[in-house]
Write an enzyme that holds these catalytic residues in place. Structure first.
Site, PDB file in Angstrom:
ATOM      1  N   ASN A 147       0.813  -1.228   0.000  1.00 26.33           N
ATOM      2  CA  ASN A 147       0.000   0.000   0.000  1.00 26.33           C
ATOM      3  C   ASN A 147       0.843   1.273   0.000  1.00 26.33           C
ATOM      4  OD1 ASN A 147       0.714  -0.630   2.658  1.00 26.33           O
ATOM      5  ND2 ASN A 147      -1.076   0.365   3.506  1.00 26.33           N
ATOM      6  N   VAL A 227      -0.725 -12.743   8.919  1.00 22.23           N
ATOM      7  CA  VAL A 227       0.628 -13.161   8.504  1.00 22.23           C
ATOM      8  C   VAL A 227       1.640 -12.800   9.594  1.00 22.23           C
ATOM      9  CG1 VAL A 227       2.451 -12.856   6.786  1.00 22.23           C
ATOM     10  CG2 VAL A 227       0.075 -13.024   6.037  1.00 22.23           C
ATOM     11  N   GLU A 245       4.532  -4.705  12.517  1.00 19.96           N
ATOM     12  CA  GLU A 245       3.621  -3.553  12.366  1.00 19.96           C
ATOM     13  C   GLU A 245       2.443  -4.050  11.549  1.00 19.96           C
ATOM     14  OE1 GLU A 245       3.694  -0.649  13.730  1.00 19.96           O
ATOM     15  OE2 GLU A 245       5.664  -0.798  14.654  1.00 19.96           O
ATOM     16  N   CYS A 279      -3.173   1.244   6.801  1.00 20.91           N
ATOM     17  CA  CYS A 279      -3.344   0.616   8.115  1.00 20.91           C
ATOM     18  C   CYS A 279      -4.006   1.555   9.115  1.00 20.91           C
ATOM     19  CB  CYS A 279      -1.998   0.151   8.644  1.00 20.91           C
ATOM     20  SG  CYS A 279      -0.765   1.483   8.685  1.00 20.91           S
TER      21      CYS A 279
HETATM   22  P1  NAP Z   1       0.104  -9.279   3.903  1.00 25.87           P
HETATM   23  O1  NAP Z   1      -0.731 -10.132   3.057  1.00 25.87           O
HETATM   24  O2  NAP Z   1       0.292  -9.654   5.312  1.00 25.87           O
HETATM   25  O3  NAP Z   1       1.526  -9.182   3.153  1.00 25.87           O
HETATM   26  C1  NAP Z   1       2.588  -8.399   3.660  1.00 25.87           C
HETATM   27  C2  NAP Z   1       3.887  -8.960   3.099  1.00 25.87           C
HETATM   28  O4  NAP Z   1       4.090 -10.275   3.617  1.00 25.87           O
HETATM   29  C3  NAP Z   1       3.906  -9.103   1.586  1.00 25.87           C
HETATM   30  O5  NAP Z   1       5.213  -8.853   1.126  1.00 25.87           O
HETATM   31  C4  NAP Z   1       3.525 -10.557   1.398  1.00 25.87           C
HETATM   32  O6  NAP Z   1       3.923 -11.099   0.157  1.00 25.87           O
HETATM   33  C5  NAP Z   1       4.281 -11.192   2.546  1.00 25.87           C
HETATM   34  N1  NAP Z   1       3.776 -12.483   2.989  1.00 25.87           N
HETATM   35  C6  NAP Z   1       2.532 -13.000   2.842  1.00 25.87           C
HETATM   36  N2  NAP Z   1       2.460 -14.218   3.446  1.00 25.87           N
HETATM   37  C7  NAP Z   1       3.682 -14.452   3.975  1.00 25.87           C
HETATM   38  C8  NAP Z   1       4.238 -15.537   4.728  1.00 25.87           C
HETATM   39  N3  NAP Z   1       3.520 -16.618   5.056  1.00 25.87           N
HETATM   40  N4  NAP Z   1       5.533 -15.452   5.118  1.00 25.87           N
HETATM   41  C9  NAP Z   1       6.269 -14.364   4.826  1.00 25.87           C
HETATM   42  N5  NAP Z   1       5.799 -13.305   4.110  1.00 25.87           N
HETATM   43  C10 NAP Z   1       4.515 -13.348   3.695  1.00 25.87           C
HETATM   44  O7  NAP Z   1      -0.403  -7.763   3.901  1.00 25.87           O
HETATM   45  P2  NAP Z   1      -0.784  -6.857   2.665  1.00 25.87           P
HETATM   46  O8  NAP Z   1      -2.073  -7.320   2.113  1.00 25.87           O
HETATM   47  O9  NAP Z   1       0.389  -6.736   1.748  1.00 25.87           O
HETATM   48  O10 NAP Z   1      -0.951  -5.442   3.392  1.00 25.87           O
HETATM   49  C11 NAP Z   1      -2.129  -5.064   4.019  1.00 25.87           C
HETATM   50  C12 NAP Z   1      -2.028  -5.252   5.523  1.00 25.87           C
HETATM   51  O11 NAP Z   1      -0.865  -4.593   6.026  1.00 25.87           O
HETATM   52  C13 NAP Z   1      -3.199  -4.612   6.256  1.00 25.87           C
HETATM   53  O12 NAP Z   1      -3.630  -5.457   7.286  1.00 25.87           O
HETATM   54  C14 NAP Z   1      -2.587  -3.325   6.809  1.00 25.87           C
HETATM   55  O13 NAP Z   1      -3.264  -2.811   7.943  1.00 25.87           O
HETATM   56  C15 NAP Z   1      -1.200  -3.769   7.131  1.00 25.87           C
HETATM   57  N6  NAP Z   1      -0.292  -2.624   7.202  1.00 25.87           N
HETATM   58  C16 NAP Z   1       0.208  -2.264   8.425  1.00 25.87           C
HETATM   59  C17 NAP Z   1       1.038  -1.139   8.536  1.00 25.87           C
HETATM   60  C18 NAP Z   1       1.579  -0.691   9.883  1.00 25.87           C
HETATM   61  O14 NAP Z   1       2.514   0.112   9.915  1.00 25.87           O
HETATM   62  N7  NAP Z   1       1.033  -1.150  10.996  1.00 25.87           N
HETATM   63  C19 NAP Z   1       1.351  -0.419   7.373  1.00 25.87           C
HETATM   64  C20 NAP Z   1       0.825  -0.822   6.166  1.00 25.87           C
HETATM   65  C21 NAP Z   1       0.016  -1.940   6.085  1.00 25.87           C
HETATM   66  P3  NAP Z   1       2.891 -11.048  -1.099  1.00 25.87           P
HETATM   67  O15 NAP Z   1       2.710  -9.632  -1.459  1.00 25.87           O
HETATM   68  O16 NAP Z   1       3.550 -11.775  -2.173  1.00 25.87           O
HETATM   69  O17 NAP Z   1       1.612 -11.677  -0.608  1.00 25.87           O
END
Ligand code: NAP
Length: 478
Positions: A147, A227, A245, A279
Site C-alpha cells: 500500500n 501473517v 507492524e 493501516c
Molecule cells: P500481507 O498479506 O500480510 O503481506 C505483507 C507482506 O508479507 C507481503 O510482502 C507478502 O507477500 C508477505 N507475505 C505474505 N504471506 C507471507 C508468509 N507466510 N511469510 C512471509 N511473508 C509473507 O499484507 P498486505 O495485504 O500486503 O498489506 C495489508 C495489511 O498490512 C493490512 O492489514 C494493513 O493494515 C497492514 N499494514 C500495516 C502497517 C503498519 O505500519 N502497521 C502499514 C501498512 C500496512 P505477497 O505480497 O507476495 O503476498
C-alpha cells in the site's frame, strides 16, 4: 507497453517469471523474475559475508551512502512516482508524499548514526570500565506490503543499513518494482557495497524462506495481523528478534461539541485516501448521537464529490483497489453490513477494481463493517451516547493502531485519548498520520510493541552488548 526491468536486478534470480499487472487497466507492466529458495539462501550467505566489513566502515562513510541515496531518490522521483501510480494504483500526490517521506527517512538514518550508541556504566569492581553499547544485529530481513511500497520498505531499510546491518528485502509482489527493484538500483548507485542489500521479489514462500534462514537475525515485518502472527511464531521458535507492524481498525471520534464540517472533511481524508488501503484508515466513525445525522450528511456530501478512476491518465481522488480479491472483500463487507440493517448514504458500487467512496449509516458493533479491517474506501458511522460508552466501543476492537478525536474541549480530548488502547491518538486531526521523527506503532493486534521513527530506530535495528575491561586481571579465589 511492457517495461524492461532486467537491469534493476543486482543478481540473476532463478524463480518463476510472472506478469506484473497494472490494477487500473489489467495491462502487463513488466515481466517480473521472482526469487527461488536457493536465491534466498545465496543472498543470505552473501549478506552475512558482507555485513562485518559494512559495519566496520566508518560511520561518516555509511552516512554518506545514505545521503547519496537520498539525493538519487530525489533525482529519480519521477520514475519512483510513475511506478507507484501504475503498479500500486496511487494517485500522484500520495506517491509524491511517500517519496518525500522516504527521502527524510534516509537523511534521518544518516543523522542517527552520528549519535552516541552506548553508555559507560558504573562498576562495583575496582578499576573496571563497563561499556554498554548497541551493535548491529547482522542480517535483517524486511518484508513489506504494497500500500505504501516505497516508504514501508524504506522506514526499515534506511535505519537497518545505516546502523551497520545487511538486509534482505522482500517487497510485496504488487510493489516489487517501486518498493524493491528500484531500491536495489538506488543503493547500488549510491555506493552500497555488493551483498549488503539483496532485493528478493516473490510471494509468501520467499518471505517464509527469509524468516527461516539461519543467517537472518531479525525480521521487520509490515503487513496483515494474520501473517504477522505466523511470522511472530516462527521467529519465537528460532529466537529471532521480530518487529511486527500490523493491521488496524481505527476509531475516528466526533464529540458533540466538534466543528462538524471540519470533522467531516478530516473523516473523508482518513477514510478515503488511497482508497482506504492504509493501516491507519479511519475505519470506524464513532459520532455522538446528538450530531450523528449532521455528520453523516456532511461526510456523504464529501464522499459523493470524490472522483474515481485511473490515476495514470485522469486527475482523480481515488484510484483502483489493488486486486480482485481486495475488491471482492470490500464489496462483501458492505453488502453484508447493509443486509444487517445499515443504510447506504454514498457509494457502494464501482466497475472493475474501482470502488466509490462509500458511507454507511446506522452501523452497530455486531456488523462486519464495524468489526473487520475493511482496507477499502468505506466509512461506517456508529452513534454513541457518553464517554464511557465511547471508550468501551473503541477498546472493543482487538486492534489498537491509531485514533482521532474531534472536540473543541482539548482537556476532554486528552483525557479520552489516555483511556484508549491505541498506539497513536490525534486530537482535532484524522487517523492517517506519520512523521519520520516521531515513534510510530500500535498496541494489541496492531503489532508486538515495536516502534519506528526517530530515536527509537537506534534500538529497534540493533542489539545490546556489554564489554567490560580492567587494566590487570584480578585474583579469583580459585
Ligand atoms: P500481507 O498479506 O500480510 O503481506 C505483507 C507482506 O508479507 C507481503 O510482502 C507478502 O507477500 C508477505 N507475505 C505474505 N504471506 C507471507 C508468509 N507466510 N511469510 C512471509 N511473508 C509473507 O499484507 P498486505 O495485504 O500486503 O498489506 C495489508 C495489511 O498490512 C493490512 O492489514 C494493513 O493494515 C497492514 N499494514 C500495516 C502497517 C503498519 O505500519 N502497521 C502499514 C501498512 C500496512 P505477497 O505480497 O507476495 O503476498
Amino acid at each position: 507497453m511492457t517495461e524492461n526491468i532486467a537491469h534493476l536486478y543486482s543478481a540473476p534470480l532463478t524463480g518463476p517469471q510472472v506478469a506484473l499487472a497494472e490494477p487500473a487497466t489489467g495491462a502487463t507492466l513488466a515481466e517480473l523474475r521472482l526469487a527461488a529458495a536457493a536465491d534466498v539462501a545465496a543472498a543470505a550467505e552473501a549478506a552475512a559475508a558482507a555485513q562485518a566489513a559494512w559495519a566496520a566502515t566508518p560511520f561518516d562513510q555509511r552516512a554518506a551512502v545514505m545521503r547519496r541515496a537520498a539525493e538519487l531518490l530525489r533525482e529519480r522521483g519521477d520514475t519512483f512516482n510513475r511506478w507507484n501510480v501504475r503498479e500500486c494504483g496511487s494517485i500522484l500526490p500520495k506517491a509524491e508524499w511517500e517519496l518525500n517521506a522516504s527521502y527524510e527517512q534516509l537523511h534521518n538514518a544518516a543523522g542517527l548514526i552520528a549519535q552516541p550508541h552506548g553508555h559507560i556504566m558504573p562498576s562495583s569492581v575496582p578499576g573496571r570500565t563497563n561499556l554498554w553499547s548497541r551493535v548491529p544485529i547482522g542480517v535483517v530481513g524486511i518484508i513489506a506490503p504494497w500500500n505504501y511500497p516505497l516508504l514501508l520498505a524504506m522506514r526499515s531499510l534506511a535505519p537497518a543499513l545505516a546502523l551497520g546491518n545487511a538486509v534482505l528485502l522482500k517487497p510485496a509482489l504488487q510493489g516489487s518494482v517501486c518498493g524493491g527493484l528500484l531500491l536495489a538500483e538506488l543503493f547500488r548507485d549510491a555506493g552500497l557495497p555488493a551483498g549488503v542489500l539483496s532485493v528478493l521479489p516473490g510471494e509468501a514462500d520467499v518471505g517464509d524462506a527469509i524468516v527461516r534462514d539461519a543467517h537472518v537475525g531479525m525480521i521487520s515485518f509490515t503487513g496483515s495481523t494474520a501473517v504477522g502472527k505466523r511470522i511472530g511464531e516462527l521467529c519465537g521458535g528460532m529466537l529471532k528478534k521480530v518487529a511486527l507492524e500490523l493491521g488496524g481498525n481505527n476509531a475516528f471520534i466526533v464529540l458533540e461539541d466538534a466543528d462538524i464540517e471540519a470533522a467531516a472533511s478530516h473523516g473523508a481524508w482518513g477514510a478515503f485516501l488511497h482508497q482506504g488501503q492504509i493501516c491507519m484508515q479511519a475505519g470506524r466513525h464513532l459520532v455522538h448521537e446528538a450530531v450523528a445525522a449532521q455528520y453523516a450528511e456532511a461526510l456523504a456530501r464529501h464522499a459523493k464529490a470524490l472522483r474515481v478512476g485511473n490515476p495514470d491518465t485522469e486527475t482523480v481522488h481515488l484510484g483502483p483497489l489493488i486486486n480482485a480479491q481486495q475488491r471482492a472483500k470490500v464489496g462483501g463487507i458492505v453488502s453484508d453490513t447493509l443486509a444487517r440493517g445499515a443504510s447506504l448514504l454514498a457509494g457502494g458500487k464501482g466497475e472493475g477494481l474501482f470502488y466509490e467512496a462509500t458511507v454507511l449509516g446506522g452501523v452497530t458493533p455486531d456488523m462486519p463493517a464495524f468489526i473487520d479491517e475493511i482496507f477499502g474506501p468505506v466509512a461506517p458511522i456508529t452513534a454513541f451516547a457518553g464517554d464511557d460508552a465511547l471508550v468501551a466501543l473503541v477498546n472493543s476492537s482487538p486492534y489498537g493502531l491509531s485514533a482521532a478525536i474531534h472536540t473543541r474541549d482539548l482537556a476532554r480530548g486528552l483525557e479520552l485519548a489516555q483511556r484508549l488502547k491505541t498506539g497513536m491518538v490525534h486530537i482535532n486531526d484524522q487517523t492517517v498520520n506519520a512523521e519520520f521523527n516521531v515513534p510510530f506503532g500500535g498496541m494489541g493486534a496492531s503489532g508486538n510493541g515495536g516502534r519506528f521513527g526517530g530515536p527509537v530506530n537506534a534500538e529497534e535495528f540493533t542489539q545490546s552488548q556489554w564489554v567490560s575491561m580492567v587494566s590487570r586481571p584480578a585474583a579469583y579465589p580459585f
